[in-house]
Design an enzyme around this catalytic site. Structure first.
Site, PDB file in Angstrom:
ATOM      1  N   TRP A  81      78.107 -24.533  65.472  1.00 53.69           N
ATOM      2  CA  TRP A  81      77.589 -24.646  67.032  1.00 53.69           C
ATOM      3  C   TRP A  81      78.326 -24.409  67.820  1.00 53.69           C
ATOM      4  O   TRP A  81      78.750 -24.606  69.012  1.00 53.69           O
ATOM      5  CB  TRP A  81      78.133 -26.252  67.115  1.00 53.69           C
ATOM      6  CG  TRP A  81      77.038 -27.181  66.241  1.00 53.69           C
ATOM      7  CD1 TRP A  81      77.242 -28.077  64.960  1.00 53.69           C
ATOM      8  CD2 TRP A  81      75.539 -27.354  66.172  1.00 53.69           C
ATOM      9  NE1 TRP A  81      76.277 -28.553  64.444  1.00 53.69           N
ATOM     10  CE2 TRP A  81      75.070 -28.276  65.173  1.00 53.69           C
ATOM     11  CE3 TRP A  81      74.597 -27.223  67.244  1.00 53.69           C
ATOM     12  CZ2 TRP A  81      73.738 -28.603  64.871  1.00 53.69           C
ATOM     13  CZ3 TRP A  81      73.196 -27.512  66.988  1.00 53.69           C
ATOM     14  CH2 TRP A  81      72.983 -28.212  65.867  1.00 53.69           C
ATOM     15  N   ASP A 327      45.844 -38.507  77.188  1.00 54.19           N
ATOM     16  CA  ASP A 327      46.491 -39.588  77.638  1.00 54.19           C
ATOM     17  C   ASP A 327      46.658 -39.486  79.315  1.00 54.19           C
ATOM     18  O   ASP A 327      46.805 -38.308  79.560  1.00 54.19           O
ATOM     19  CB  ASP A 327      47.759 -40.175  77.040  1.00 54.19           C
ATOM     20  CG  ASP A 327      48.480 -41.065  77.732  1.00 54.19           C
ATOM     21  OD1 ASP A 327      47.905 -42.502  77.768  1.00 54.19           O
ATOM     22  OD2 ASP A 327      49.338 -40.966  78.500  1.00 54.19           O
ATOM     23  N   GLU A 381      41.292 -40.683  78.585  1.00 54.67           N
ATOM     24  CA  GLU A 381      41.527 -41.874  79.140  1.00 54.67           C
ATOM     25  C   GLU A 381      41.646 -41.774  80.436  1.00 54.67           C
ATOM     26  O   GLU A 381      42.434 -41.519  81.424  1.00 54.67           O
ATOM     27  CB  GLU A 381      42.777 -42.318  78.383  1.00 54.67           C
ATOM     28  CG  GLU A 381      43.273 -43.874  78.602  1.00 54.67           C
ATOM     29  CD  GLU A 381      44.635 -43.982  79.002  1.00 54.67           C
ATOM     30  OE1 GLU A 381      45.121 -45.058  78.986  1.00 54.67           O
ATOM     31  OE2 GLU A 381      45.307 -43.074  79.619  1.00 54.67           O
TER      32      GLU A 381
END
Length: 668
Positions: A81, A327, A381
């Protein structure tokens, strides 16, 4: 430009002809701008093949769009890292960064992120185009994961074509599909729940919460990684196997796709990806959604269009999904997100309060989806009733195949809450269920996941309430339980059989799943008790739940066994408010409902097509939790009446018990 078909079909739209034509032309112009007229829109929407991490014969290549970055490093467990020079990305044109790595640099299963530097700061980021993102069980930190298995899953059923006559949708959530107080997996669903769906007869799975999301309790609607399937439920290969086996059973699989907003998280989301707040999102007051605590995409940016359109194609191409339920479409269409709007007349759709960029994006998304897969299913929707929504692009619309009939569940809740049974008007019920535009396909449903969440109630819970805890055993029913069971069946039957395109049921509601859905959160002690499905109640033959399930199964199979069910006109045969009796005909089926809570009728006459009729579905049958008051073996012969000779109508006379629905089939 000649008048668009949508305007010719609906004279109420003529005053807004210029606005509609302007939106149509905007989509045409934007497509030309994006493709240069040299390729298809579907070819343009292939960003996932370019951006992100890719395995090549000679090594690995990674690309990311971060125009405001000053330096980017690939960090992961392969370099502890740390920011090493050999993992530093190089800037290319148009804000794109790139790195090439040898094969041995990284391996399947390893974790990685980006360390992005910008003027005045830096931060770790999960790549925007990451295809696999996992959360550390202990630290809860999200990281991208190299996903390049030696033996990736290979689809066996690649020529699948969904059945659309009609579309019968089983809405589900993978994580809460198990019975144990834990998160279920793709494999759990494939092995234990998919067989139940097959048995019930539904021909489409609509899966929620597929795109990776940091907070489980968001129901999947606060997405952070748009190209990663949720690792909570398993691996990408396990999701692919689920879809493949559903296809083998003849079941289409669509997913809830969330392009209406994004989570505000920065490390695992897109909020401040390269240090700027408006890389993917609107700036200023339009950036944050006032009700959802989330961020709103800037659909006017070509790079954002590329990202979202590529996302649509990716799920079709990589996972073989058969389409999408979009959605929050209402939130996308209006600057107000639909909040506080009444939408009482057509002027509300063309008053300048609409986000034309969002309308353009949705139009292009439908075009891309249907170019990639002409048989794909798209559902909006949307609750405002925007006229162009589910009209084809060629006719001047946005191109959705279906829109959710969101007023129907609201109607049922209002009726149950506010009116006594004696006040139920069958004519009002019929009108509410069939009130729609002629050429617009809709998804009818009595309840979805929305009605099952904490703060609301399912239909069965509204009808029976606390008696569900004590009196659902066969032989121990109260009047309340008997009422609830009877009306639950009638509500679902009339909703399903008056559909105009599709019908939807949420997982578990078919058998009257008790209580609500409540995901783990601080307020409930992070419990999974209510984020699951209690299938044991259904499998216990001593309880009424299996009766409701059996009725749902019989209803769905009746619809599927009726040729061209969805193409048949719905003809109102009888509507008598005093009796609370309703009847209508569809194809060769006659549907009769007695909503009266206290009166049964002997020899009740319904005027219909002459012939011989047989009972093919009886909600009062004992196997469905009823009282078995109707003899289903008796054929019904219509009776001649000279008054109706010229109308080719005769009297069909039946026995109608209280709170009972009958379906009769004309044989001759």
């Amino acid at each position: 430009m000649p008048p668009l078909t949508i305007i010719q079909q609906d004279p109420w739209l003529q005053p807004f002809e210029k606005a509609i034509e302007g939106r149509h032309q905007q989509a045409i112009d934007k497509e030309q701008e994006l493709t240069g007229g040299k390729t298809s829109l579907a070819d343009f929407a292939s960003g996932y093949l370019y951006f992100g991490l890719h395995h090549t014969p000679s090594g690995w290549i990674f690309r990311e769009w971060a125009p405001h970055a000053t330096a980017i490093y690939l960090i992961g467990d392969f370099n502890n890292w740390q920011q090493h020079h050999e993992f530093k990305l190089e800037p290319r044109e148009h804000g794109i960064w790139e790195i090439n790595l040898p094969l041995e640099a990284i391996h399947h299963g390893q974790l990685y992120k980006l360390m992005i530097h910008w003027d005045g700061g830096s931060g770790e980021r999960v790549p925007a185009w990451a295809r696999r993102v996992i959360q550390d069980e202990h630290t809860k930190i999200f990281s991208a994961q190299v996903w390049e298995p030696a033996e990736p899953y290979e689809f066996k059923h690649i020529q699948f074509k969904p059945t659309l006559d009609p579309l019968l949708i089983y809405e589900c959530h993978i994580g809460m599909s198990g019975e144990s107080e834990s998160i279920a997996t793709y494999n759990d669903f494939r092995e234990k729940i998919l067989p139940r769906v097959i048995s019930l007869g539904y021909n489409c799975l609509q899966i929620m919460a597929i795109q990776e999301h940091p907070y489980y309790g968001s129901f999947g609607y606060h997405v952070s990684s748009f190209f990663a399937s949720s690792s909570r439920f398993g691996t990408p290969d396990e999701l692919k196997q689920l879809i493949d086996e559903a296809h083998q059973a003849g079941i289409a699989v669509i997913m809830d796709i969330v392009h209406s907003h994004a989570v505000k998280n920065e490390v695992e989301g897109l909020a401040l990806f390269d240090g700027t707040p408006d890389l993917y999102f609107y700036s200023g007051s339009k950036r944050e959604h006032p009700a959802w605590d989330s961020l709103c995409f800037d659909y006017g940016k070509n790079e954002v269009l590329h990202f979202l359109l590529s996302n649509c194609k990716y799920w079709l191409d990589e996972y073989h999904f058969d389409g999408f339920r979009f959605d929050g479409v209402t939130s996308m269409l209006y600057y107000s997100h639909g909040l506080g709007e009444s939408f009482t007349n057509y002027n509300d759709y063309y008053n300048g309060h609409q986000d034309d960029n969002a309308i353009c994006y949705l139009t292009l998304a439908n075009k891309v989806i249907h170019q990639v897969n002409p048989s794909a299913i798209t559902i909006a929707e949307e609750m405002s009733g925007l006229p162009e929504l589910s009209t084809s692009f060629e006719h001047g619309g946005m191109g959705f195949d279906y829109r959710m009939a969101m007023g129907i569940p609201d109607f049922w809740i209002k009726l149950i809450k506010e009116k006594r049974d004696e006040e139920w008007s069958p004519g009002e019920i019929f009108w509410e269920l069939t009130n729609r535009r002629i050429n617009e396909k809709t998804v009818s449903y009595a309840e979805s996941h929305d009605q099952a969440l904490v703060g609301d109630k399912t239909i069965i819970f509204r009808l029976i309430d606390s008696d569900m805890y004590w009196h659902m055993q066969i032989g121990d029913a109260t009047l309340t339980v008997n009422r609830g069971i009877a009306l639950h069946k009638m509500i679902r039957l009339i909703t399903a059989t008056t559909m105009n395109g599709a019908y939807l049921n949420f997982m578990g509601n078919e058998f009257g799943h008790p209580e609500w859905i409540d995901f783990p959160r601080a307020g409930n002690g992070w419990s999974y008790k209510f984020a699951r499905r209690q299938w044991g109640l259904l499998d216990n033959k001593r309880l009424f739940y299996h009766c409701l399930n059996d009725f749902d199964q019989a209803m769905i199979h009746l619809i599927r066994q009726t040729p061209q069910f969805n193409l048949g006109n719905i003809s109102l045969l009888w509507d008598k408010s005093d009796d609370q009796v309703l009847a209508y005909q569809r194809n060769n089926l006659v549907f009769i409902y007695n909503f009266n809570p206290v009166r049964s009728f002997t020899g009740y006459g319904i005027l219909t097509t002459p012939g011989r009729y047989l009972v093919v579905l009886n909600s009062d049958a004992k196997r469905f939790g009823g009282f078995e008051l109707v003899d289903e073996t008796i054929p019904h012969l219509t009776q001649f009446d000279p008054l109706y000779k010229d109308q080719n109508k005769e009297w069909l006379k039946v026995y109608l018990p209280s709170r009972t629905a009958l379906v009769l089939k004309r044989e001759s």
